[in-house]
Design a protein around this motif. Structure first.
Motif, mmCIF file in Angstrom:
data_model
loop_
_atom_site.group_PDB
_atom_site.id
_atom_site.type_symbol
_atom_site.label_atom_id
_atom_site.label_comp_id
_atom_site.label_asym_id
_atom_site.label_seq_id
_atom_site.Cartn_x
_atom_site.Cartn_y
_atom_site.Cartn_z
ATOM 1 N N HIS A 66 -4.593 36.903 -2.879
ATOM 2 C CA HIS A 66 -4.795 36.426 -1.511
ATOM 3 C C HIS A 66 -4.886 34.905 -1.448
ATOM 4 C CE1 HIS A 66 -6.512 40.629 -0.975
ATOM 5 N NE2 HIS A 66 -5.541 40.564 -0.094
ATOM 6 N N LEU A 67 -5.240 34.270 -2.567
ATOM 7 C CA LEU A 67 -5.340 32.813 -2.597
ATOM 8 C C LEU A 67 -4.162 32.162 -3.325
ATOM 9 C CD1 LEU A 67 -9.149 32.307 -3.355
ATOM 10 C CD2 LEU A 67 -7.991 32.312 -1.146
ATOM 11 N N ARG A 68 -3.341 32.962 -3.989
ATOM 12 C CA ARG A 68 -2.212 32.405 -4.738
ATOM 13 C C ARG A 68 -0.900 33.013 -4.228
ATOM 14 N NH1 ARG A 68 -3.492 30.040 -9.667
ATOM 15 N NH2 ARG A 68 -1.688 30.952 -10.698
ATOM 16 N N TYR A 69 -0.500 34.114 -4.770
ATOM 17 C CA TYR A 69 0.719 34.790 -4.312
ATOM 18 C C TYR A 69 0.716 36.205 -4.860
ATOM 19 C CZ TYR A 69 2.037 33.408 -9.041
ATOM 20 O OH TYR A 69 2.039 33.218 -10.397
ATOM 21 N N GLY A 70 1.500 37.047 -4.201
ATOM 22 C CA GLY A 70 1.691 38.419 -4.656
ATOM 23 C C GLY A 70 3.176 38.714 -4.757
ATOM 24 N N TRP A 71 3.501 40.012 -4.795
ATOM 25 C CA TRP A 71 4.895 40.390 -4.996
ATOM 26 C C TRP A 71 5.288 41.533 -4.070
ATOM 27 C CZ3 TRP A 71 7.661 37.163 -7.908
ATOM 28 C CH2 TRP A 71 6.983 36.373 -8.834
ATOM 29 N N ASN A 72 6.527 41.492 -3.605
ATOM 30 C CA ASN A 72 7.157 42.631 -2.949
ATOM 31 C C ASN A 72 7.650 43.538 -4.072
ATOM 32 O OD1 ASN A 72 9.205 44.374 -1.924
ATOM 33 N ND2 ASN A 72 9.474 43.031 -0.151
ATOM 34 N N TYR A 73 6.923 44.635 -4.314
ATOM 35 C CA TYR A 73 7.179 45.399 -5.523
ATOM 36 C C TYR A 73 8.525 46.119 -5.502
ATOM 37 C CZ TYR A 73 2.562 44.266 -7.150
ATOM 38 O OH TYR A 73 1.465 43.570 -7.590
ATOM 39 N N ALA A 74 9.047 46.417 -4.326
ATOM 40 C CA ALA A 74 10.385 47.011 -4.267
ATOM 41 C C ALA A 74 11.425 46.015 -4.784
ATOM 42 C CB ALA A 74 10.713 47.438 -2.847
ATOM 43 N N LEU A 75 11.330 44.762 -4.316
ATOM 44 C CA LEU A 75 12.253 43.737 -4.800
ATOM 45 C C LEU A 75 11.970 43.388 -6.252
ATOM 46 C CD1 LEU A 75 12.449 41.289 -1.739
ATOM 47 C CD2 LEU A 75 14.285 42.745 -2.632
ATOM 48 N N LEU A 76 10.694 43.397 -6.627
ATOM 49 C CA LEU A 76 10.347 43.069 -8.005
ATOM 50 C C LEU A 76 10.962 44.081 -8.984
ATOM 51 C CD1 LEU A 76 8.636 41.135 -9.771
ATOM 52 C CD2 LEU A 76 6.764 42.785 -9.547
ATOM 53 N N GLY A 127 13.590 41.972 -10.495
ATOM 54 C CA GLY A 127 12.741 41.222 -11.406
ATOM 55 C C GLY A 127 12.087 40.077 -10.665
ATOM 56 N N PRO A 128 11.255 39.287 -11.335
ATOM 57 C CA PRO A 128 10.577 38.164 -10.677
ATOM 58 C C PRO A 128 11.591 37.173 -10.093
ATOM 59 C CG PRO A 128 9.622 38.609 -12.823
ATOM 60 C CD PRO A 128 10.876 39.414 -12.750
ATOM 61 N N SER A 129 11.450 36.891 -8.828
ATOM 62 C CA SER A 129 12.343 35.946 -8.147
ATOM 63 C C SER A 129 11.598 35.352 -6.972
ATOM 64 C CB SER A 129 13.613 36.653 -7.652
ATOM 65 O OG SER A 129 13.291 37.595 -6.635
ATOM 66 N N ALA A 130 12.110 34.232 -6.494
ATOM 67 C CA ALA A 130 11.493 33.598 -5.333
ATOM 68 C C ALA A 130 11.541 34.521 -4.125
ATOM 69 C CB ALA A 130 12.199 32.276 -5.023
ATOM 70 N N ARG A 131 12.609 35.358 -4.039
ATOM 71 C CA ARG A 131 12.733 36.270 -2.903
ATOM 72 C C ARG A 131 11.694 37.384 -2.964
ATOM 73 N NH1 ARG A 131 16.692 40.080 -0.431
ATOM 74 N NH2 ARG A 131 17.292 40.862 -2.483
ATOM 75 N N ALA A 132 11.301 37.777 -4.167
ATOM 76 C CA ALA A 132 10.339 38.863 -4.320
ATOM 77 C C ALA A 132 8.894 38.386 -4.196
ATOM 78 C CB ALA A 132 10.533 39.545 -5.670
ATOM 79 N N MET A 133 8.682 37.090 -4.277
ATOM 80 C CA MET A 133 7.319 36.562 -4.231
ATOM 81 C C MET A 133 6.812 36.549 -2.789
ATOM 82 S SD MET A 133 5.801 33.090 -5.971
ATOM 83 C CE MET A 133 6.512 31.948 -4.801
ATOM 84 N N VAL A 134 5.560 36.972 -2.597
ATOM 85 C CA VAL A 134 4.904 36.961 -1.285
ATOM 86 C C VAL A 134 3.861 35.848 -1.299
ATOM 87 C CG1 VAL A 134 3.536 38.263 0.376
ATOM 88 C CG2 VAL A 134 5.269 39.441 -0.999
ATOM 89 N N ALA A 135 4.107 34.819 -0.525
ATOM 90 C CA ALA A 135 3.220 33.650 -0.523
ATOM 91 C C ALA A 135 1.924 33.957 0.210
ATOM 92 C CB ALA A 135 3.918 32.462 0.125
ATOM 93 N N SER A 136 0.816 33.481 -0.335
ATOM 94 C CA SER A 136 -0.467 33.544 0.365
ATOM 95 C C SER A 136 -0.507 32.443 1.426
ATOM 96 C CB SER A 136 -1.608 33.331 -0.632
ATOM 97 O OG SER A 136 -1.625 31.971 -1.050
#
Length: 357
Positions: free
Chosen positions: A115-125, A129-138
């Motif tokens: 909640h203070l850093r970032y999370g992930w869209n697990y379907a895209l992840l 794999g790890p990508s800027a598109r899959a990252m969910v910004a806090s």
């Protein structure tokens, strides 16, 4: 009607005032700020010459110190009793400085580091794999990227290990994202900072680490000392709440006087005459006073079909304010017997208050 909401954020409620200040603001602006510090101050405490209303009723010097803190490289932590308008002040400052107050993290025991850093869209992840598109910004990461203010409400309700994820963000102004490759990081754009709030008396709070405390400037928001200021604020807040009820008139001055006096007596444990009274465990804040008179106004208009009286205020006092300790009811009865009834001998408003308890 579709599109109507109960409460808009400060930047929408006061959009005309912000536009007026922007158009008449010749002062220098810190990097990333939409208004100069003087204009931010005018937005918060008012400027009659430019048609800007006062929104924070308290210590003007406190507002100045808060503005200076946000200009620096430390975060701003507003501490104090519940109901002293810490959240409102953080919202006003954010709206004026960066144009939005909606980058918010609500602190609680359920907050995790994501909640203070970032999370992930697990379907895209899973798919990419790890990508800027899959990252969910806090909200914190979004504020860093855009150079805006992020608000963290009730910071001390977050677990200590979650709180400490802010240390590098506040000291280095950077957030590492190792999942996207070695050395990948987000560096804060000009204008970024953190405004957090913390209550001093609420249950369920955690001590902040020394390292995190050093990253914040602490400012204590105290209860309003001037009864006239408090009365004016309550009247204004009530008028805003009753905007959708145009048939309900404003309360009579003597009713507001009783309300403010009761809250101040019980809050401080001492009457204006110097008499000591038992303080309830509940927080007798200005915010609770607004809740009380709002409920009383609705009861008077919709249930009794008449004007608001101090009897209605007394009728709502117990349910709105006394929520935790059964002893608070006994303290209220003692206050009525020892303080309110003697006042009722020479005041109709106080007599009505006693009738309603």
């Amino acid at each position: 009607m579709v599109g109507e909401v109960q409460k808009q954020p400060a930047e929408i409620r006061f959009a005309e005032e912000l536009a007026r200040l922007t158009a008449s603001d010749p002062g220098p602006r810190p990097p990333g700020w939409r208004l100069s510090p003087r204009a931010v101050r005018a937005f918060v405490i008012g400027d009659e010459a430019r048609g800007v209303t006062r929104k924070f009723w308290g210590d003007d010097a406190l507002v100045d110190r808060c503005i200076v803190s946000v200009m620096g490289l430390q975060g701003l932590l507003l501490v104090g009793e519940p109901g002293t308008a810490k959240s409102m002040l953080s919202e006003l400052l954010s709206a004026a400085i960066c144009g939005t107050s909606r980058l918010v993290v609500q602190g609680s025991a359920g907050v995790v580091e994501d909640h203070l850093r970032y999370g992930w869209n697990y379907a895209l992840l899973l798919a990419e794999g790890p990508s800027a598109r899959a990252m969910v910004a806090s909200p914190v990461l979004t504020a860093m990227r855009t150079g805006q203010i992020v608000r963290i409400e009730e910071l001390t309700r977050c677990p200590p290990e979650v709180q400490d994820s802010l240390i590098s963000i506040l000291s280095e102004r950077t957030l590492a994202v190792p999942e996207l490759g070695e050395g990948t990081e987000v560096r804060a754009a000009p204008g970024f900072n953190v405004i957090a709030t913390a209550n001093l008396r609420d249950r369920g709070t955690h001590e902040m680490s020394g390292a995190l405390k050093r990253r914040f400037n602490f400012e204590t928001v105290e209860s309003i000392r001037d009864p006239a200021f408090e009365r004016a604020l309550i009247a204004r807040q009530l008028a805003d709440r009753l905007a959708d009820h145009p048939a309900i008139p404003a309360p009579a001055p003597d009713v507001l006087d009783v309300l403010v006096t009761v809250f101040r007596d019980l809050r401080t444990g001492r009457t204006a005459e110097g008499e000591t009274v038992a303080q309830p465990s509940s927080i007798m804040s200005t915010a609770e006073a607004v809740n009380t008179v709002h409920a009383a106004s609705l009861a008077a208009a919709y249930l009794d079909g008449g004007p608001l009286t101090a009897r209605h205020v007394a009728g709502q006092l117990r349910g709105v304010v006394f929520k935790d300790d059964p002893e608070d009811g006994r303290k209220l009865r003692a206050y009525v017997d020892q303080v309110a009834r003697p006042r009722a001998r020479s005041s109709r408003a106080w007599a009505a208050f006693c009738d309603g308890t």
